[in-house]
Enzyme design. Sequence first.
Site, PDB file in Angstrom:
ATOM      1  N   ILE A 174      15.316   1.651  19.451  1.00  0.00           N
ATOM      2  CA  ILE A 174      15.061   2.895  18.721  1.00  0.00           C
ATOM      3  C   ILE A 174      15.508   4.094  19.552  1.00  0.00           C
ATOM      4  CG2 ILE A 174      13.223   4.433  17.857  1.00  0.00           C
ATOM      5  CD1 ILE A 174      11.771   1.985  16.832  1.00  0.00           C
TER       6      ILE A 174
ATOM      7  N   MET B 216      11.158  -8.546  16.508  1.00  0.00           N
ATOM      8  CA  MET B 216      10.784  -7.717  15.353  1.00  0.00           C
ATOM      9  C   MET B 216      12.050  -7.237  14.669  1.00  0.00           C
ATOM     10  SD  MET B 216       7.527  -5.582  16.683  1.00  0.00           S
ATOM     11  CE  MET B 216       5.890  -6.277  16.629  1.00  0.00           C
TER      12      MET B 216
ATOM     13  N   HIS C  59      45.550 -11.432  12.713  1.00  0.00           N
ATOM     14  CA  HIS C  59      46.077 -10.411  13.619  1.00  0.00           C
ATOM     15  C   HIS C  59      46.557  -9.223  12.803  1.00  0.00           C
ATOM     16  CE1 HIS C  59      48.046  -8.635  17.059  1.00  0.00           C
ATOM     17  NE2 HIS C  59      49.120  -8.457  16.310  1.00  0.00           N
TER      18      HIS C  59
ATOM     19  N   GLU D 191      19.348   4.269  19.534  1.00  0.00           N
ATOM     20  CA  GLU D 191      19.934   4.598  18.223  1.00  0.00           C
ATOM     21  C   GLU D 191      19.615   6.041  17.826  1.00  0.00           C
ATOM     22  OE1 GLU D 191      20.182   0.180  16.087  1.00  0.00           O
ATOM     23  OE2 GLU D 191      18.953   1.718  15.160  1.00  0.00           O
TER      24      GLU D 191
ATOM     25  N   LYS E  97       0.803  -1.227   0.000  1.00  0.00           N
ATOM     26  CA  LYS E  97       0.000   0.000   0.000  1.00  0.00           C
ATOM     27  C   LYS E  97       0.833   1.272   0.000  1.00  0.00           C
ATOM     28  CE  LYS E  97      -1.132   0.201   4.863  1.00  0.00           C
ATOM     29  NZ  LYS E  97      -2.185   0.423   5.802  1.00  0.00           N
TER      30      LYS E  97
ATOM     31  N   LYS F 111      20.272   3.916   9.783  1.00  0.00           N
ATOM     32  CA  LYS F 111      21.712   3.637   9.690  1.00  0.00           C
ATOM     33  C   LYS F 111      22.435   4.723   8.890  1.00  0.00           C
ATOM     34  CE  LYS F 111      20.568   0.980  12.184  1.00  0.00           C
ATOM     35  NZ  LYS F 111      19.234   0.583  12.629  1.00  0.00           N
TER      36      LYS F 111
HETATM   37  P1  FAD Z   1       7.389  -4.184   7.402  1.00  0.00           P
HETATM   38  O1  FAD Z   1       8.780  -3.838   7.055  1.00  0.00           O
HETATM   39  O2  FAD Z   1       6.690  -3.357   8.404  1.00  0.00           O
HETATM   40  O3  FAD Z   1       6.587  -4.175   6.030  1.00  0.00           O
HETATM   41  C1  FAD Z   1       5.224  -4.373   5.968  1.00  0.00           C
HETATM   42  C2  FAD Z   1       4.693  -3.712   4.717  1.00  0.00           C
HETATM   43  O4  FAD Z   1       3.361  -4.118   4.536  1.00  0.00           O
HETATM   44  C3  FAD Z   1       4.674  -2.193   4.786  1.00  0.00           C
HETATM   45  O5  FAD Z   1       5.329  -1.645   3.668  1.00  0.00           O
HETATM   46  C4  FAD Z   1       3.192  -1.844   4.768  1.00  0.00           C
HETATM   47  O6  FAD Z   1       2.908  -0.647   4.040  1.00  0.00           O
HETATM   48  C5  FAD Z   1       2.617  -3.040   4.050  1.00  0.00           C
HETATM   49  N1  FAD Z   1       1.214  -3.289   4.357  1.00  0.00           N
HETATM   50  C6  FAD Z   1       0.622  -3.359   5.574  1.00  0.00           C
HETATM   51  N2  FAD Z   1      -0.681  -3.661   5.451  1.00  0.00           N
HETATM   52  C7  FAD Z   1      -0.908  -3.759   4.135  1.00  0.00           C
HETATM   53  C8  FAD Z   1      -2.078  -4.056   3.374  1.00  0.00           C
HETATM   54  N3  FAD Z   1      -3.256  -4.318   3.952  1.00  0.00           N
HETATM   55  N4  FAD Z   1      -1.976  -4.055   2.032  1.00  0.00           N
HETATM   56  C9  FAD Z   1      -0.791  -3.791   1.423  1.00  0.00           C
HETATM   57  N5  FAD Z   1       0.330  -3.538   2.084  1.00  0.00           N
HETATM   58  C10 FAD Z   1       0.269  -3.525   3.427  1.00  0.00           C
HETATM   59  N6  FAD Z   1      15.400  -4.289  12.193  1.00  0.00           N
HETATM   60  C11 FAD Z   1      16.634  -4.790  12.026  1.00  0.00           C
HETATM   61  O7  FAD Z   1      16.763  -6.004  11.888  1.00  0.00           O
HETATM   62  N7  FAD Z   1      17.734  -3.989  11.984  1.00  0.00           N
HETATM   63  C12 FAD Z   1      17.640  -2.652  12.129  1.00  0.00           C
HETATM   64  O8  FAD Z   1      18.647  -1.944  12.086  1.00  0.00           O
HETATM   65  C13 FAD Z   1      16.363  -2.083  12.333  1.00  0.00           C
HETATM   66  N8  FAD Z   1      16.221  -0.757  12.478  1.00  0.00           N
HETATM   67  C14 FAD Z   1      14.973  -0.234  12.641  1.00  0.00           C
HETATM   68  C15 FAD Z   1      14.866   1.133  12.829  1.00  0.00           C
HETATM   69  C16 FAD Z   1      13.625   1.711  13.018  1.00  0.00           C
HETATM   70  C17 FAD Z   1      13.515   3.192  13.195  1.00  0.00           C
HETATM   71  C18 FAD Z   1      12.465   0.881  12.997  1.00  0.00           C
HETATM   72  C19 FAD Z   1      11.101   1.488  13.141  1.00  0.00           C
HETATM   73  C20 FAD Z   1      12.564  -0.482  12.825  1.00  0.00           C
HETATM   74  C21 FAD Z   1      13.833  -1.048  12.656  1.00  0.00           C
HETATM   75  N9  FAD Z   1      13.996  -2.420  12.515  1.00  0.00           N
HETATM   76  C22 FAD Z   1      15.249  -2.951  12.355  1.00  0.00           C
HETATM   77  C23 FAD Z   1      12.855  -3.339  12.506  1.00  0.00           C
HETATM   78  C24 FAD Z   1      12.488  -3.709  11.055  1.00  0.00           C
HETATM   79  O9  FAD Z   1      12.182  -2.531  10.354  1.00  0.00           O
HETATM   80  C25 FAD Z   1      11.324  -4.663  11.032  1.00  0.00           C
HETATM   81  O10 FAD Z   1      11.618  -5.801  11.812  1.00  0.00           O
HETATM   82  C26 FAD Z   1      11.025  -5.119   9.609  1.00  0.00           C
HETATM   83  O11 FAD Z   1      10.768  -4.028   8.782  1.00  0.00           O
HETATM   84  C27 FAD Z   1       9.842  -6.088   9.581  1.00  0.00           C
HETATM   85  O12 FAD Z   1       9.633  -6.510   8.288  1.00  0.00           O
HETATM   86  P2  FAD Z   1       8.198  -6.972   7.770  1.00  0.00           P
HETATM   87  O13 FAD Z   1       8.398  -7.312   6.338  1.00  0.00           O
HETATM   88  O14 FAD Z   1       7.640  -7.977   8.677  1.00  0.00           O
HETATM   89  O15 FAD Z   1       7.263  -5.683   7.907  1.00  0.00           O
HETATM   90  P1  NAI Z   2      11.910  -1.829  22.340  1.00  0.00           P
HETATM   91  O1  NAI Z   2      10.989  -2.907  22.693  1.00  0.00           O
HETATM   92  O2  NAI Z   2      13.283  -2.149  21.895  1.00  0.00           O
HETATM   93  O3  NAI Z   2      12.081  -0.844  23.591  1.00  0.00           O
HETATM   94  C1  NAI Z   2      11.006  -0.190  24.176  1.00  0.00           C
HETATM   95  C2  NAI Z   2      11.411   0.286  25.545  1.00  0.00           C
HETATM   96  O4  NAI Z   2      10.410   1.119  26.048  1.00  0.00           O
HETATM   97  C3  NAI Z   2      11.615  -0.838  26.549  1.00  0.00           C
HETATM   98  O5  NAI Z   2      12.811  -0.635  27.234  1.00  0.00           O
HETATM   99  C4  NAI Z   2      10.398  -0.721  27.446  1.00  0.00           C
HETATM  100  O6  NAI Z   2      10.643  -1.158  28.769  1.00  0.00           O
HETATM  101  C5  NAI Z   2      10.170   0.768  27.399  1.00  0.00           C
HETATM  102  N1  NAI Z   2       8.814   1.202  27.717  1.00  0.00           N
HETATM  103  C6  NAI Z   2       7.640   0.592  27.399  1.00  0.00           C
HETATM  104  N2  NAI Z   2       6.603   1.333  27.835  1.00  0.00           N
HETATM  105  C7  NAI Z   2       7.133   2.425  28.424  1.00  0.00           C
HETATM  106  C8  NAI Z   2       6.572   3.574  29.046  1.00  0.00           C
HETATM  107  N3  NAI Z   2       5.270   3.740  29.129  1.00  0.00           N
HETATM  108  N4  NAI Z   2       7.409   4.509  29.535  1.00  0.00           N
HETATM  109  C9  NAI Z   2       8.763   4.360  29.440  1.00  0.00           C
HETATM  110  N5  NAI Z   2       9.339   3.288  28.864  1.00  0.00           N
HETATM  111  C10 NAI Z   2       8.529   2.349  28.348  1.00  0.00           C
HETATM  112  O7  NAI Z   2      11.125  -0.954  21.267  1.00  0.00           O
HETATM  113  P2  NAI Z   2      11.615   0.173  20.277  1.00  0.00           P
HETATM  114  O8  NAI Z   2      12.919   0.736  20.705  1.00  0.00           O
HETATM  115  O9  NAI Z   2      10.456   1.075  20.120  1.00  0.00           O
HETATM  116  O10 NAI Z   2      11.830  -0.633  18.940  1.00  0.00           O
HETATM  117  C11 NAI Z   2      10.730  -1.343  18.341  1.00  0.00           C
HETATM  118  C12 NAI Z   2      11.207  -2.554  17.605  1.00  0.00           C
HETATM  119  O11 NAI Z   2      11.956  -2.188  16.466  1.00  0.00           O
HETATM  120  C13 NAI Z   2      12.079  -3.431  18.478  1.00  0.00           C
HETATM  121  O12 NAI Z   2      11.397  -4.644  18.662  1.00  0.00           O
HETATM  122  C14 NAI Z   2      13.322  -3.654  17.710  1.00  0.00           C
HETATM  123  O13 NAI Z   2      13.582  -5.013  17.564  1.00  0.00           O
HETATM  124  C15 NAI Z   2      13.069  -3.038  16.337  1.00  0.00           C
HETATM  125  N6  NAI Z   2      14.253  -2.241  16.018  1.00  0.00           N
HETATM  126  C16 NAI Z   2      15.420  -2.896  15.791  1.00  0.00           C
HETATM  127  C17 NAI Z   2      16.586  -2.196  15.565  1.00  0.00           C
HETATM  128  C18 NAI Z   2      17.839  -2.944  15.366  1.00  0.00           C
HETATM  129  O14 NAI Z   2      17.786  -4.146  15.160  1.00  0.00           O
HETATM  130  N7  NAI Z   2      18.997  -2.293  15.394  1.00  0.00           N
HETATM  131  C19 NAI Z   2      16.608  -0.744  15.522  1.00  0.00           C
HETATM  132  C20 NAI Z   2      15.336  -0.158  15.820  1.00  0.00           C
HETATM  133  C21 NAI Z   2      14.218  -0.892  16.036  1.00  0.00           C
END
Ligand code: FAD
Ligand code: NAI
Length: 466
Positions: A184, A319, A445, A187, A33, A50
């Site tokens: 999040i 996730m 090394h 980072e 979408k 990143k």
């Molecule tokens: P998504 O990437 O969320 O994709 C789902 C897609 O489905 C979306 O494009 C959405 O528009 C589409 N969609 C939803 N409903 C519909 C519908 N009904 N019809 C059509 N399309 C639809 N993970 C890492 O491993 N490393 C990282 O460094 C990392 N950094 C992150 C940083 C941030 C700021 C955030 C928010 C997340 C980060 N994550 C990271 C988590 C990672 O983005 C997610 O785990 C990953 O994107 C999940 O993939 P997915 O394919 O399940 O879903």
């Molecule tokens: P997170 O689950 O990593 O952290 C959320 C934090 O908020 C926890 O420490 C929790 O205890 C705290 N929290 C929850 N409710 C709260 C409240 N009411 N007040 C204060 N603290 C509270 O979730 P985040 O950072 O939002 O990331 C979401 C997902 O995205 C994660 O599951 C992560 O795996 C994925 N992600 C992965 C990255 C990576 O792999 N480098 C980078 C960014 C996101």
Amino acid sequence: MSYDLVVIGSGPAGYVCAIRAAQLGLKTAVVEKRKTFGGTCLNVGCIPSKALLHASEMFEEAGHGLAALGVKVGAPELDLPKMMGHKTDTVSANVNGVAFLFKKNKIDSHIGAGRITAPGKVEVTAEGGAKTTLETKAIVIATGSDVMPLKGVDIDEKRIVSSTGALELDKVPGRLVVIGAGVIGLELGSVWRRLGAEVEVIEFLDRILPGMDDEVAKQAQRLFQKQGVKFRLGAKVTGAKANAKGVTLTVEPAAGGEAEQVQADVVLVAIGRRPYTEGLGLQEVGVAVDERGRVTIDDHYRTNVPGIYAVGDVVIGPMLAHKGEDEGIAIAEMLAGKAGHVNYDAIPAVVYTQPEIASVGKTEEELKKAGVEYNVGKFPFTANGRARANLATDGFVKVLADKATDRVLGVHIVGANAGEMIHEAVVLMEFGGSAEDLARSTHAHPTMSEAVREAALAVDKRAIHI
Ligand code: FAD
Ligand code: NAI
């Protein structure tokens, strides 16, 4: 239009699933979408974060790090629009890359919202409202996740932002308050601190990075504090009011007690993400979800409705993009009659701060809780020659091995490039390797990775350099 497979969502789980299915000869379509492919990860997640983490790190290096190496560059000047431009270009290159791969693999893409109207039927509603129905043998739900809202704190993506808004700020906030000391928060908090913001992180629990090894989280917290990040642990935000001056937050001790007001220019809400299934028609077709809204699956990614499968953030598990990708590959292989498989015991997790924090397998706390007896081998980067040469001595490597069998059960690293170094542990664990296997593998090394080997040697108390 009729297909073998329709994937709903083109994030890492969905697009990788579609490509693997097409490679295996399935006639495949993707429904997305968003206007661009790649999901949260490529558009507003992994990739743009990143790009900003790297750029802001270079900015900080230029300001502080380089002088210590004898490189004088003067005070660096921030060109935020240019930095944001780098981020946008990086995102474009990646999302266009997915579009190219769809074409190359002859995958049909349908831009519009997908809704399952019956098993084998996906209705796509385009932006203008036009509807098309796709017929298919199998449907994979890969609709990902969305920001978890916080009661009393309304996200406007300007002053009170989610990660999406925090990747788009048009100026460096004087004071950024982050709610949530998770991935999040740390980072994106790091990005804006490096660019000049004062950053305070408010966390509900009495620790940062829940789920990570305790010792790792403690060390990481100390290092972030040294960098200037303030932490308010064991505290909850109960309300936020945006006004002309910024945002006033109401904060209370998590255990209850007197409320306090905290001021911020910008507030980042980062308390987790929740599965996204809105408008998918799950209820109508009877697809079960669990108490957290995740699509319920069995160990073959099957929902309770025949022909409908689900992978990625929308199902149980961490996730993470790579977890979703691997599930996407596994289900594509299963649908093509092969044996798809994901080893959930060896999925790495990386926090891309400086230093990076990387982990695979069990933490000490998990092993204790499960009653597993283990040996620990630890090695600090202060004792690693390359780390000294690079002025990157913060952190350590910790290897956890089964006491009886020596099999490696977990590896945790805090250190520069930890996110790259963790993979030898992932491969080792994938092959059921022991600390002895790692200890006997020659490491070049001088490399930071020698610390991983030394930690493995330390399991048997025979590290050389400590
Ligand atoms: P998504 O990437 O969320 O994709 C789902 C897609 O489905 C979306 O494009 C959405 O528009 C589409 N969609 C939803 N409903 C519909 C519908 N009904 N019809 C059509 N399309 C639809 N993970 C890492 O491993 N490393 C990282 O460094 C990392 N950094 C992150 C940083 C941030 C700021 C955030 C928010 C997340 C980060 N994550 C990271 C988590 C990672 O983005 C997610 O785990 C990953 O994107 C999940 O993939 P997915 O394919 O399940 O879903
Ligand atoms: P997170 O689950 O990593 O952290 C959320 C934090 O908020 C926890 O420490 C929790 O205890 C705290 N929290 C929850 N409710 C709260 C409240 N009411 N007040 C204060 N603290 C509270 O979730 P985040 O950072 O939002 O990331 C979401 C997902 O995205 C994660 O599951 C992560 O795996 C994925 N992600 C992965 C990255 C990576 O792999 N480098 C980078 C960014 C996101």
